[in-house]
Design a protein around this motif. Sequence first.
Motif, PDB file in Angstrom:
ATOM      1  N   ALA A  66      35.505  16.694  62.947  1.00 34.65           N
ATOM      2  CA  ALA A  66      34.596  16.355  61.850  1.00 34.65           C
ATOM      3  C   ALA A  66      33.402  17.290  61.891  1.00 34.65           C
ATOM      4  N   THR A  67      33.647  18.544  61.609  1.00 34.57           N
ATOM      5  CA  THR A  67      32.589  19.543  61.609  1.00 34.57           C
ATOM      6  C   THR A  67      32.490  20.160  60.229  1.00 34.57           C
ATOM      7  N   ALA A  68      31.571  21.049  60.076  1.00 29.51           N
ATOM      8  CA  ALA A  68      31.377  21.680  58.779  1.00 29.51           C
ATOM      9  C   ALA A  68      32.334  22.849  58.602  1.00 29.51           C
ATOM     10  N   SER A  69      32.234  23.824  59.448  1.00 32.11           N
ATOM     11  CA  SER A  69      33.056  25.024  59.367  1.00 32.11           C
ATOM     12  C   SER A  69      32.700  25.894  60.570  1.00 32.11           C
ATOM     13  N   PRO A  70      33.362  27.032  60.722  1.00 31.64           N
ATOM     14  CA  PRO A  70      32.952  27.920  61.813  1.00 31.64           C
ATOM     15  C   PRO A  70      31.505  28.400  61.677  1.00 31.64           C
ATOM     16  N   GLY A  73      29.032  26.691  63.956  1.00 35.13           N
ATOM     17  CA  GLY A  73      29.092  27.167  65.339  1.00 35.13           C
ATOM     18  C   GLY A  73      28.321  28.459  65.529  1.00 35.13           C
ATOM     19  N   VAL A  74      28.436  29.351  64.563  1.00 36.40           N
ATOM     20  CA  VAL A  74      27.699  30.613  64.625  1.00 36.40           C
ATOM     21  C   VAL A  74      26.198  30.354  64.542  1.00 36.40           C
ATOM     22  N   ALA A  75      25.794  29.493  63.620  1.00 31.62           N
ATOM     23  CA  ALA A  75      24.368  29.171  63.493  1.00 31.62           C
ATOM     24  C   ALA A  75      23.849  28.486  64.748  1.00 31.62           C
ATOM     25  N   GLY A  76      24.624  27.551  65.276  1.00 32.54           N
ATOM     26  CA  GLY A  76      24.220  26.869  66.503  1.00 32.54           C
ATOM     27  C   GLY A  76      24.134  27.815  67.680  1.00 32.54           C
ATOM     28  N   GLY A  77      25.046  28.760  67.744  1.00 34.05           N
ATOM     29  CA  GLY A  77      25.007  29.756  68.814  1.00 34.05           C
ATOM     30  C   GLY A  77      23.789  30.657  68.723  1.00 34.05           C
ATOM     31  N   MET A  78      23.391  31.005  67.520  1.00 39.05           N
ATOM     32  CA  MET A  78      22.201  31.847  67.349  1.00 39.05           C
ATOM     33  C   MET A  78      20.942  31.103  67.778  1.00 39.05           C
ATOM     34  N   PHE A  79      20.847  29.818  67.413  1.00 46.46           N
ATOM     35  CA  PHE A  79      19.694  29.026  67.855  1.00 46.46           C
ATOM     36  C   PHE A  79      19.703  28.875  69.373  1.00 46.46           C
TER      37      PHE A  79
END
Length: 126
Positions: A66-70, A73-79
């Motif tokens: 139940a996630t949004a999309s890849p 993950g990219v945005a979370g990794g950058m933060f």
Amino acid sequence: MNTKVTTTTVRNYWLALAAMYGLTLSAVAMAEWPWPLIMGAAFILFGVLHGLRYRQVGRNVQGKLATASPGVGVAGGMFGAAAILIHGTPVAIWAGPLLGVVTVLGMYLYLHRFGRFYGDPSETAT
């Protein structure tokens, strides 16, 4: 028992996940080790328990997260990378909380717009 999925339910689900992630990144940026590891473990446990509470983990999801999309993950990794980079620097005392607030806002808006929330299959059949 009424289990109808409302807009408030979905909003609360995404808001709690975004807030916990932002709090974890603030701890990573500001606290000394091992507290960032403890916060990370607590976030993972909270995410699993929160997903179970809102029925986002289980057989009805059928193997789909139940996630949004890849992109989330990219945005979370950058933060997360930003939190690691500012850890131990003199600006961490103010940049850590600021990064947490920006993370909460950014992740919530992204998840609220693009996130997939799986409702109860019995109520979609009616």
